[in-house]
Design a protein around this motif. Structure first.
Motif, PDB file in Angstrom:
ATOM      1  N   LEU A  73      17.027  39.524 -36.087  1.00 11.81           N
ATOM      2  CA  LEU A  73      16.915  38.126 -36.527  1.00 11.81           C
ATOM      3  C   LEU A  73      17.851  37.867 -37.704  1.00 11.81           C
ATOM      4  CD1 LEU A  73      15.117  35.974 -35.341  1.00 11.81           C
ATOM      5  CD2 LEU A  73      13.458  36.394 -37.154  1.00 11.81           C
ATOM      6  N   GLU A  74      17.887  38.820 -38.628  1.00 10.68           N
ATOM      7  CA  GLU A  74      18.735  38.663 -39.815  1.00 10.68           C
ATOM      8  C   GLU A  74      20.215  38.622 -39.420  1.00 10.68           C
ATOM      9  OE1 GLU A  74      17.911  40.856 -43.790  1.00 10.68           O
ATOM     10  OE2 GLU A  74      19.555  41.927 -42.852  1.00 10.68           O
ATOM     11  N   VAL A  75      20.593  39.492 -38.476  1.00  9.65           N
ATOM     12  CA  VAL A  75      21.990  39.516 -38.030  1.00  9.65           C
ATOM     13  C   VAL A  75      22.344  38.225 -37.311  1.00  9.65           C
ATOM     14  CG1 VAL A  75      23.588  40.648 -36.425  1.00  9.65           C
ATOM     15  CG2 VAL A  75      22.142  42.036 -37.909  1.00  9.65           C
ATOM     16  N   LEU A  76      21.428  37.776 -36.435  1.00  8.65           N
ATOM     17  CA  LEU A  76      21.700  36.569 -35.641  1.00  8.65           C
ATOM     18  C   LEU A  76      21.773  35.314 -36.499  1.00  8.65           C
ATOM     19  CD1 LEU A  76      19.477  37.130 -32.478  1.00  8.65           C
ATOM     20  CD2 LEU A  76      21.979  37.126 -32.572  1.00  8.65           C
ATOM     21  N   LEU A  77      20.900  35.249 -37.515  1.00  6.75           N
ATOM     22  CA  LEU A  77      20.798  34.017 -38.300  1.00  6.75           C
ATOM     23  C   LEU A  77      21.352  34.158 -39.716  1.00  6.75           C
ATOM     24  CD1 LEU A  77      17.225  32.840 -37.245  1.00  6.75           C
ATOM     25  CD2 LEU A  77      19.415  32.107 -36.352  1.00  6.75           C
ATOM     26  N   ASN A  79      24.041  33.372 -41.083  1.00 10.84           N
ATOM     27  CA  ASN A  79      24.716  32.165 -41.599  1.00 10.84           C
ATOM     28  C   ASN A  79      23.736  31.079 -42.009  1.00 10.84           C
ATOM     29  OD1 ASN A  79      26.791  33.638 -40.720  1.00 10.84           O
ATOM     30  ND2 ASN A  79      27.617  32.143 -39.276  1.00 10.84           N
ATOM     31  N   ARG A  80      22.506  31.167 -41.501  1.00 14.10           N
ATOM     32  CA  ARG A  80      21.548  30.078 -41.733  1.00 14.10           C
ATOM     33  C   ARG A  80      20.497  30.394 -42.789  1.00 14.10           C
ATOM     34  NH1 ARG A  80      21.483  26.092 -37.589  1.00 14.10           N
ATOM     35  NH2 ARG A  80      23.494  26.222 -36.555  1.00 14.10           N
ATOM     36  N   VAL A  81      20.368  31.677 -43.140  1.00 12.49           N
ATOM     37  CA  VAL A  81      19.295  32.028 -44.084  1.00 12.49           C
ATOM     38  C   VAL A  81      19.675  31.551 -45.484  1.00 12.49           C
ATOM     39  CG1 VAL A  81      18.460  34.006 -42.777  1.00 12.49           C
ATOM     40  CG2 VAL A  81      20.223  34.344 -44.499  1.00 12.49           C
ATOM     41  N   PRO A  82      18.665  31.328 -46.367  1.00  9.13           N
ATOM     42  CA  PRO A  82      18.978  30.864 -47.719  1.00  9.13           C
ATOM     43  C   PRO A  82      19.866  31.850 -48.471  1.00  9.13           C
ATOM     44  CG  PRO A  82      16.620  30.757 -47.292  1.00  9.13           C
ATOM     45  CD  PRO A  82      17.236  31.466 -46.131  1.00  9.13           C
ATOM     46  N   ARG A  83      20.571  31.317 -49.467  1.00  7.12           N
ATOM     47  CA  ARG A  83      21.525  32.105 -50.244  1.00  7.12           C
ATOM     48  C   ARG A  83      20.908  33.363 -50.850  1.00  7.12           C
ATOM     49  NH1 ARG A  83      25.674  30.744 -53.702  1.00  7.12           N
ATOM     50  NH2 ARG A  83      25.448  28.546 -53.311  1.00  7.12           N
ATOM     51  N   THR A  84      19.610  33.272 -51.202  1.00  7.16           N
ATOM     52  CA  THR A  84      18.977  34.416 -51.856  1.00  7.16           C
ATOM     53  C   THR A  84      18.968  35.662 -50.960  1.00  7.16           C
ATOM     54  OG1 THR A  84      16.915  33.420 -51.168  1.00  7.16           O
ATOM     55  CG2 THR A  84      17.490  33.210 -53.485  1.00  7.16           C
ATOM     56  N   ARG A  85      19.086  35.454 -49.652  1.00  5.26           N
ATOM     57  CA  ARG A  85      19.099  36.610 -48.742  1.00  5.26           C
ATOM     58  C   ARG A  85      20.517  37.112 -48.467  1.00  5.26           C
ATOM     59  NH1 ARG A  85      14.210  37.672 -46.596  1.00  5.26           N
ATOM     60  NH2 ARG A  85      15.118  39.035 -45.044  1.00  5.26           N
ATOM     61  N   HIS A  86      21.510  36.465 -49.088  1.00  4.68           N
ATOM     62  CA  HIS A  86      22.898  36.895 -48.891  1.00  4.68           C
ATOM     63  C   HIS A  86      23.240  38.036 -49.844  1.00  4.68           C
ATOM     64  CE1 HIS A  86      23.981  32.710 -47.179  1.00  4.68           C
ATOM     65  NE2 HIS A  86      23.491  33.510 -46.274  1.00  4.68           N
ATOM     66  N   THR A  87      22.529  39.125 -49.684  1.00  2.00           N
ATOM     67  CA  THR A  87      22.822  40.258 -50.550  1.00  2.00           C
ATOM     68  C   THR A  87      24.039  40.997 -49.991  1.00  2.00           C
ATOM     69  OG1 THR A  87      21.421  41.721 -49.291  1.00  2.00           O
ATOM     70  CG2 THR A  87      20.395  40.547 -51.118  1.00  2.00           C
ATOM     71  N   HIS A  88      24.559  41.853 -50.817  1.00  2.18           N
ATOM     72  CA  HIS A  88      25.722  42.637 -50.421  1.00  2.18           C
ATOM     73  C   HIS A  88      25.437  43.448 -49.155  1.00  2.18           C
ATOM     74  CE1 HIS A  88      28.535  46.179 -51.390  1.00  2.18           C
ATOM     75  NE2 HIS A  88      29.208  45.257 -50.772  1.00  2.18           N
ATOM     76  N   LEU A  89      24.260  44.097 -49.155  1.00  2.00           N
ATOM     77  CA  LEU A  89      23.880  44.937 -48.014  1.00  2.00           C
ATOM     78  C   LEU A  89      23.708  44.103 -46.740  1.00  2.00           C
ATOM     79  CD1 LEU A  89      23.212  47.901 -47.401  1.00  2.00           C
ATOM     80  CD2 LEU A  89      20.822  47.358 -47.781  1.00  2.00           C
ATOM     81  N   ALA A  90      23.065  42.924 -46.880  1.00  2.00           N
ATOM     82  CA  ALA A  90      22.856  42.058 -45.718  1.00  2.00           C
ATOM     83  C   ALA A  90      24.201  41.574 -45.173  1.00  2.00           C
ATOM     84  CB  ALA A  90      21.981  40.868 -46.103  1.00  2.00           C
ATOM     85  N   ALA A  91      25.140  41.298 -46.087  1.00  2.00           N
ATOM     86  CA  ALA A  91      26.472  40.834 -45.656  1.00  2.00           C
ATOM     87  C   ALA A  91      27.183  41.933 -44.868  1.00  2.00           C
ATOM     88  CB  ALA A  91      27.303  40.433 -46.870  1.00  2.00           C
ATOM     89  N   ILE A  92      27.078  43.170 -45.367  1.00  2.00           N
ATOM     90  CA  ILE A  92      27.717  44.291 -44.654  1.00  2.00           C
ATOM     91  C   ILE A  92      27.078  44.470 -43.277  1.00  2.00           C
ATOM     92  CG2 ILE A  92      27.953  46.815 -44.657  1.00  2.00           C
ATOM     93  CD1 ILE A  92      28.443  46.680 -47.642  1.00  2.00           C
ATOM     94  N   ARG A  93      25.741  44.359 -43.256  1.00  2.00           N
ATOM     95  CA  ARG A  93      25.041  44.532 -41.971  1.00  2.00           C
ATOM     96  C   ARG A  93      25.435  43.429 -40.981  1.00  2.00           C
ATOM     97  NH1 ARG A  93      19.297  45.286 -43.238  1.00  2.00           N
ATOM     98  NH2 ARG A  93      19.754  47.469 -43.516  1.00  2.00           N
TER      99      ARG A  93
END
Lengths: 159, 390
Positions: A73-77, A79-93
């Motif tokens: 879900l995180e990978v698919l969405l 671009n849509r999740v709030p900025r607070t979830r745009h961590t470095h690790l999430a961006a790499i994933r």
């Protein structure tokens, strides 16, 4: 509305449960990913099957990580999740191209010979819904809370 | 003001201001610092011992969670060595501009070094949203930014550990003292490495079987505090130890159960970290804007230019074109958490003066605001050039 009578385990059922190990109740037919499986294939499997978590295995068959619905879900969405979830690790994933790139490394495992009570205790105490079952680092199955409940229910019925 | 009421007010305002700023399209850290500035201007001076202790815990947990949740040792191994050139280049230029600025303004050797270290790290999270909006995250400069950021924190912490140890000598260290600094660092790393590889994994296997409530969560926190304390015993700063402690348990499955991660995150980002950022805001002396305008302007401009020029040159060296190098340099400009921890450590140790402290906090605030805007302009300009070329 249907009301059913509940009862606690009988002594004989308790004795039966005590002898049950994780290996007896786990799901043995597990769908797994290889580290280099493309992300599109991984997402396709989530669409085809209803399981929550899939193990990722290395070339020599060792468990190296898991991919669950939250990750997909995180990978698919992303671009849509709030900025607070745009961590470095999430961006790499989110840029991961294969199963290895998006998996959660170092999953919680449980040994195949752990008894039912200890497995249930661990699940309850640490809010773990499912765990990969291993034998010397190699995946041999997956055990979930549902497997434990089913076993207890089955044993109680025959107790 | 009563400590309890003070904490209540700080956490409340930090969250409310953070939400307002977040909804305005900027990171919540700006709101948390602003809440501190407002509290400092309107109500109180940050002289409460309880508050400064909570803020110290905030700095410890900020870096502990950075190591625990955001960095994987495997990632470091797999990160492309090619990213080292732009990373070292942008950090070298940023460090150099901070250090030289300090020397030009006669801040003394140690304070100048601290300025350099505070200029060095990057907070990539600030520009991720911009990269996503313009579909640039997976571009060449986008992926290079993410890889570079993996090394960035580690090098930043390493620099901080050296400068903090140097600070104990209160002057430029001699050859013998450099050896002692190196020995302390190595000694700490050897002990922590042994604990991380041999002790912590077994410890969590035992802890998992404990009957007391929240045993795993408690031991994660115990390791955070222990690593921080041991670092201080070795003459390093507590935050360095916290980061290394977090890194060491980031590969232990039982320590990373999502339920435990969520509790650690709640403790850190729900309470301590906002208090730390608000405390930073409260410690800012706004009067220096009037008295030291030139110094502040130079801190802001040089901190941003150091990253931009260093990033640009570093990526040009590995074959990026002008535009991609510009995008990379701009993406490396924002500063946030680690920089504030560095100057906070320097201030607590009596090395960073009020003027430099306040100037760097304002630089952090401005970098967070302008970096995404400049990045956006640079990315959009490529489109314009592309169209005119057609």
């Amino acid at each position: 509305m249907t009301t059913i009578e509940t009862k606690s385990l009988s002594d004989s059922a308790k004795t039966k449960c005590f002898g049950v190990s994780v290996a007896d109740i786990m799901s043995k037919d597990v769908i797994t990913f290889a580290e280099d499986d493309p992300v599109e294939d991984v997402i396709g499997i989530f669409e085809m099957h209803h399981f929550h978590t899939y193990p990722v295995l290395s070339a020599n068959g060792e468990l190296v990580g898991t991919i669950d619905q939250n990750i997909v879900l995180e990978v698919l969405l992303f671009n849509r999740v709030p900025r607070t979830r745009h961590t470095h690790l999430a961006a790499i994933r989110s840029l991961g191209e294969d199963a290895k790139g998006i998996m959660m490394p170092h999953p919680v495992t449980i040994s195949y010979d752990t008894d039912l009570y200890n497995a249930a205790d661990m699940m309850l105490k640490h809010y773990i819904d499912r765990a990969c079952v291993t034998d010397d680092g190699k995946l041999v199955g997956i055990v979930s809370k549902r497997d434990v409940i089913n076993e207890v229910y089955r044993t109680r019925g025959t107790g | 003001m009563e400590d309890l009421l003070l904490l209540l007010l700080i956490v409340f305002l930090a969250k409310v201001f953070g939400e307002v700023i977040e909804r305005a399209g900027f990171p919540a850290i700006l709101g948390e610092i602003s809440a501190g500035i407002v509290i400092g201007v309107l109500f109180i001076e940050p002289d409460s011992e309880v508050l400064s202790f909570f803020a110290e815990l905030g700095a410890i947990f900020l870096l502990f969670t950075a190591g625990y949740r955001e960095v994987h040792i495997a990632q470091l191994r797999s990160a492309s060595g090619k990213a080292l050139i732009p990373t070292i280049s942008q950090m070298f230029f940023a460090f150099g501009s901070g250090f030289l600025l300090g020397l030009v303004f006669n801040l003394g050797f140690l304070q100048s070094i601290f300025m350099g270290v505070a200029f060095s790290p990057t907070s990539i999270g600030v520009v991720v949203k911009t990269l996503i909006d313009f579909d640039y995250l997976s571009s060449r400069p986008g992926t290079m930014m993410l890889t570079s950021a993996i090394f960035d924190d580690i090098i930043g912490i390493f620099l901080l550990s050296i400068v903090v140890t140097m600070a104990t000598y209160n002057q430029a260290p001699s050859g013998m003292q450099i050896l002692i600094i190196a020995a302390k660092l190595v000694g700490y790393m050897v002990i922590m490495g042994f604990l991380g590889l041999k002790v912590f994994p077994r410890l969590f296997t035992c802890v998992q079987k404990m009957h007391v409530k929240e045993s795993i969560f408690a031991f994660v926190i115990i390791i955070a505090l222990f690593s921080a304390y041991l670092a201080e015993v070795f003459g390093l700063h507590a935050v360095i130890g916290a980061f290394i402690g977090g890194l060491l348990i980031s590969d232990i499955p039982l320590a990373k159960i999502s339920n435990v991660q969520s509790k650690v995150s709640g403790l850190a980002y729900g309470i301590f970290v906002p208090i730390f950022f608000a405390f930073i805001g409260m410690s800012v002396e706004l009067e220096i804007v009037k008295t030291s305008g030139l110094f502040i302007a130079l801190v802001v401009v040089l901190a941003l230019l150091g990253k931009l020029i260093g990033g640009f040159i570093g990526t040009r060296l590995i074959g990026f074109d002008y535009h991609d190098s510009l995008v990379f340099g701009l993406g490396m400009m924002p500063r946030a958490g680690v920089e504030l921890v560095v100057i906070s450590a320097g201030r607590t140790m009596g090395i960073i003066g009020d003027e430099a402290f306040s100037a760097i906090v304002l630089m952090v605030v401005i970098s967070i605001i302008v970096s995404p805007i400049l990045l956006k302009v640079a990315i959009m300009n490529k489109g314009i050039f592309g169209r005119s070329a057609n």
